[in-house]
Design a protein around this motif. Structure first.
Motif, PDB file in Angstrom:
ATOM      1  N   TRP A 129     -13.603   6.610   1.400  1.00 34.12           N
ATOM      2  CA  TRP A 129     -12.593   5.863   0.540  1.00 34.12           C
ATOM      3  C   TRP A 129     -11.806   4.989   1.016  1.00 34.12           C
ATOM      4  O   TRP A 129     -11.885   3.795   0.342  1.00 34.12           O
ATOM      5  CB  TRP A 129     -11.916   6.859  -0.397  1.00 34.12           C
ATOM      6  CG  TRP A 129     -11.214   6.350  -1.669  1.00 34.12           C
ATOM      7  CD1 TRP A 129     -11.936   6.255  -2.959  1.00 34.12           C
ATOM      8  CD2 TRP A 129     -10.450   5.480  -1.856  1.00 34.12           C
ATOM      9  NE1 TRP A 129     -11.051   5.581  -3.757  1.00 34.12           N
ATOM     10  CE2 TRP A 129     -10.175   5.014  -3.274  1.00 34.12           C
ATOM     11  CE3 TRP A 129      -9.176   4.970  -1.128  1.00 34.12           C
ATOM     12  CZ2 TRP A 129      -9.085   4.187  -3.509  1.00 34.12           C
ATOM     13  CZ3 TRP A 129      -8.159   3.935  -1.295  1.00 34.12           C
ATOM     14  CH2 TRP A 129      -8.066   3.951  -2.905  1.00 34.12           C
ATOM     15  N   ASN A 130     -11.479   4.773   2.070  1.00 34.87           N
ATOM     16  CA  ASN A 130     -10.512   3.759   2.579  1.00 34.87           C
ATOM     17  C   ASN A 130     -11.452   2.507   2.962  1.00 34.87           C
ATOM     18  O   ASN A 130     -11.053   1.492   2.680  1.00 34.87           O
ATOM     19  CB  ASN A 130      -9.623   4.386   3.701  1.00 34.87           C
ATOM     20  CG  ASN A 130      -8.557   5.262   3.527  1.00 34.87           C
ATOM     21  OD1 ASN A 130      -7.830   4.977   2.536  1.00 34.87           O
ATOM     22  ND2 ASN A 130      -8.071   6.026   4.394  1.00 34.87           N
ATOM     23  N   LYS A 131     -12.753   2.991   3.590  1.00 37.61           N
ATOM     24  CA  LYS A 131     -13.393   1.845   3.994  1.00 37.61           C
ATOM     25  C   LYS A 131     -14.034   1.110   2.831  1.00 37.61           C
ATOM     26  O   LYS A 131     -14.242   0.024   2.812  1.00 37.61           O
ATOM     27  CB  LYS A 131     -14.658   2.612   4.761  1.00 37.61           C
ATOM     28  CG  LYS A 131     -15.620   1.594   5.482  1.00 37.61           C
ATOM     29  CD  LYS A 131     -16.660   2.199   6.198  1.00 37.61           C
ATOM     30  CE  LYS A 131     -17.549   1.512   6.755  1.00 37.61           C
ATOM     31  NZ  LYS A 131     -18.751   2.115   7.475  1.00 37.61           N
ATOM     32  N   THR A 187       0.620   5.488   0.272  1.00 38.96           N
ATOM     33  CA  THR A 187      -0.015   6.504   0.930  1.00 38.96           C
ATOM     34  C   THR A 187      -0.289   7.813  -0.124  1.00 38.96           C
ATOM     35  O   THR A 187       0.716   8.327  -0.727  1.00 38.96           O
ATOM     36  CB  THR A 187       1.001   7.023   2.352  1.00 38.96           C
ATOM     37  OG1 THR A 187       1.001   5.994   3.197  1.00 38.96           O
ATOM     38  CG2 THR A 187       0.294   8.269   2.757  1.00 38.96           C
ATOM     39  N   TYR A 195      -3.416   1.579  -2.608  1.00 39.33           N
ATOM     40  CA  TYR A 195      -3.484   2.934  -1.627  1.00 39.33           C
ATOM     41  C   TYR A 195      -4.143   3.161  -0.609  1.00 39.33           C
ATOM     42  O   TYR A 195      -5.335   2.504  -0.332  1.00 39.33           O
ATOM     43  CB  TYR A 195      -4.018   4.065  -2.744  1.00 39.33           C
ATOM     44  CG  TYR A 195      -3.148   4.116  -4.114  1.00 39.33           C
ATOM     45  CD1 TYR A 195      -1.898   4.515  -4.250  1.00 39.33           C
ATOM     46  CD2 TYR A 195      -3.608   3.347  -5.081  1.00 39.33           C
ATOM     47  CE1 TYR A 195      -1.060   4.659  -5.275  1.00 39.33           C
ATOM     48  CE2 TYR A 195      -2.961   3.256  -6.347  1.00 39.33           C
ATOM     49  CZ  TYR A 195      -1.499   3.833  -6.418  1.00 39.33           C
ATOM     50  OH  TYR A 195      -0.859   3.971  -7.547  1.00 39.33           O
ATOM     51  N   LYS A 196      -3.716   3.829   0.418  1.00 38.72           N
ATOM     52  CA  LYS A 196      -4.478   4.134   1.704  1.00 38.72           C
ATOM     53  C   LYS A 196      -4.380   5.760   1.397  1.00 38.72           C
ATOM     54  O   LYS A 196      -3.402   6.315   1.314  1.00 38.72           O
ATOM     55  CB  LYS A 196      -3.795   3.718   2.866  1.00 38.72           C
ATOM     56  CG  LYS A 196      -2.353   4.093   3.048  1.00 38.72           C
ATOM     57  CD  LYS A 196      -2.050   3.686   4.550  1.00 38.72           C
ATOM     58  CE  LYS A 196      -0.582   4.259   4.742  1.00 38.72           C
ATOM     59  NZ  LYS A 196       0.033   3.909   6.137  1.00 38.72           N
ATOM     60  N   CYS A 197      -5.574   6.431   1.844  1.00 40.55           N
ATOM     61  CA  CYS A 197      -5.347   7.653   1.998  1.00 40.55           C
ATOM     62  C   CYS A 197      -5.485   8.146   3.277  1.00 40.55           C
ATOM     63  O   CYS A 197      -6.076   7.627   4.197  1.00 40.55           O
ATOM     64  CB  CYS A 197      -6.940   8.193   1.334  1.00 40.55           C
ATOM     65  SG  CYS A 197      -7.229   7.837  -0.112  1.00 40.55           S
ATOM     66  N   TRP A 205     -12.203  11.049   2.490  1.00 43.87           N
ATOM     67  CA  TRP A 205     -10.927  10.118   2.340  1.00 43.87           C
ATOM     68  C   TRP A 205     -11.292   8.917   3.253  1.00 43.87           C
ATOM     69  O   TRP A 205     -10.683   7.806   2.912  1.00 43.87           O
ATOM     70  CB  TRP A 205      -9.613  10.928   2.642  1.00 43.87           C
ATOM     71  CG  TRP A 205      -9.122  11.807   1.264  1.00 43.87           C
ATOM     72  CD1 TRP A 205      -9.968  12.522   0.771  1.00 43.87           C
ATOM     73  CD2 TRP A 205      -8.224  11.749   0.715  1.00 43.87           C
ATOM     74  NE1 TRP A 205      -9.475  13.179  -0.309  1.00 43.87           N
ATOM     75  CE2 TRP A 205      -8.073  12.652  -0.312  1.00 43.87           C
ATOM     76  CE3 TRP A 205      -6.821  11.187   0.987  1.00 43.87           C
ATOM     77  CZ2 TRP A 205      -7.189  12.871  -1.183  1.00 43.87           C
ATOM     78  CZ3 TRP A 205      -5.772  11.025   0.156  1.00 43.87           C
ATOM     79  CH2 TRP A 205      -5.975  12.191  -1.014  1.00 43.87           C
ATOM     80  N   GLU A 206     -11.946   9.198   4.400  1.00 45.43           N
ATOM     81  CA  GLU A 206     -11.977   8.002   5.300  1.00 45.43           C
ATOM     82  C   GLU A 206     -13.013   7.033   4.613  1.00 45.43           C
ATOM     83  O   GLU A 206     -12.869   5.790   4.675  1.00 45.43           O
ATOM     84  CB  GLU A 206     -12.572   8.610   6.518  1.00 45.43           C
ATOM     85  CG  GLU A 206     -12.809   7.421   7.790  1.00 45.43           C
ATOM     86  CD  GLU A 206     -13.258   8.144   8.833  1.00 45.43           C
ATOM     87  OE1 GLU A 206     -14.103   7.493   9.653  1.00 45.43           O
ATOM     88  OE2 GLU A 206     -12.657   9.319   9.373  1.00 45.43           O
ATOM     89  N   PRO A 215     -10.974  -1.529   0.653  1.00 45.96           N
ATOM     90  CA  PRO A 215     -10.082  -1.912   1.372  1.00 45.96           C
ATOM     91  C   PRO A 215      -8.646  -2.941   0.527  1.00 45.96           C
ATOM     92  O   PRO A 215      -7.858  -3.314   1.229  1.00 45.96           O
ATOM     93  CB  PRO A 215     -10.730  -2.917   2.217  1.00 45.96           C
ATOM     94  CG  PRO A 215     -11.842  -3.276   1.326  1.00 45.96           C
ATOM     95  CD  PRO A 215     -12.361  -2.056   0.695  1.00 45.96           C
ATOM     96  N   LYS A 217       0.809  -1.040  -0.110  1.00 42.65           N
ATOM     97  CA  LYS A 217       0.137  -0.115   0.065  1.00 42.65           C
ATOM     98  C   LYS A 217       0.642   1.126   0.083  1.00 42.65           C
ATOM     99  O   LYS A 217       1.800   1.404   0.775  1.00 42.65           O
ATOM    100  CB  LYS A 217      -0.843   0.016   1.247  1.00 42.65           C
ATOM    101  CG  LYS A 217      -2.051  -0.889   0.971  1.00 42.65           C
ATOM    102  CD  LYS A 217      -3.238  -0.525   2.047  1.00 42.65           C
ATOM    103  CE  LYS A 217      -4.248  -1.705   1.567  1.00 42.65           C
ATOM    104  NZ  LYS A 217      -5.591  -1.035   1.240  1.00 42.65           N
TER     105      LYS A 217
END
Length: 135
Positions: A52-54, A29, A61-63, A49-50, A57, A27
């Motif tokens: 989108w991460n949820k 960032t 990428y992680k935001c 952004w939270e 999974p 992943k």
């Protein structure tokens, strides 16, 4: 209407950052750094952004939504961006509270990842330091 525009801006920003980043196995960032976490204007962006991460999974990428605790901490914002550059973030979107100080740090660090400015931009003479601007 403002919330919808900000969410759409966040999606556009994420798309621009992802398009400018090579895919990798671990992943990476993608970060957005706002002027201050005390500014409610940016809350919707952080929530997006939270979300989108949820909802993604399995993404490569992680935001990360971050910034100094106070909008008055201009030096803190520059340090956060510098730390993200040093840690190898894949892309960074910045709402610079002190554009000259941010530009000086970017000139010194010479980041290789895409840099985007949002909400506020760098001075005209420094705009080559970023890939794009979303106002």
């Amino acid at each position: 209407m403002k919330k919808r525009m900000l969410v759409l801006a966040g999606v556009a920003m994420l798309s621009l950052l992802i398009s400018g980043v090579a895919m990798a196995q671990q992943k990476k960032t993608l970060a957005v750094v706002v002027k201050g976490l005390d500014n409610p204007f940016f809350t919707v962006l952080g929530n997006g952004w939270e979300l989108w991460n949820k909802e993604n999974p399995k993404s490569e990428y992680k935001c990360v939504y971050t910034g100094p605790a106070s909008s008055a901490d201009e030096a803190g914002e520059v340090r956060i961006v510098e730390d993200l550059i040093n840690s190898g973030a894949a892309g960074i979107a910045i709402s610079p509270s002190n554009a000259p100080a941010m530009a000086n740090m970017l000139k010194a660090k010479k980041p290789t990842m895409p840099i985007m400015t949002i909400d506020g931009d760098l001075a005209e003479a420094d705009r080559a330091l970023r890939k794009s601007y979303l106002g």
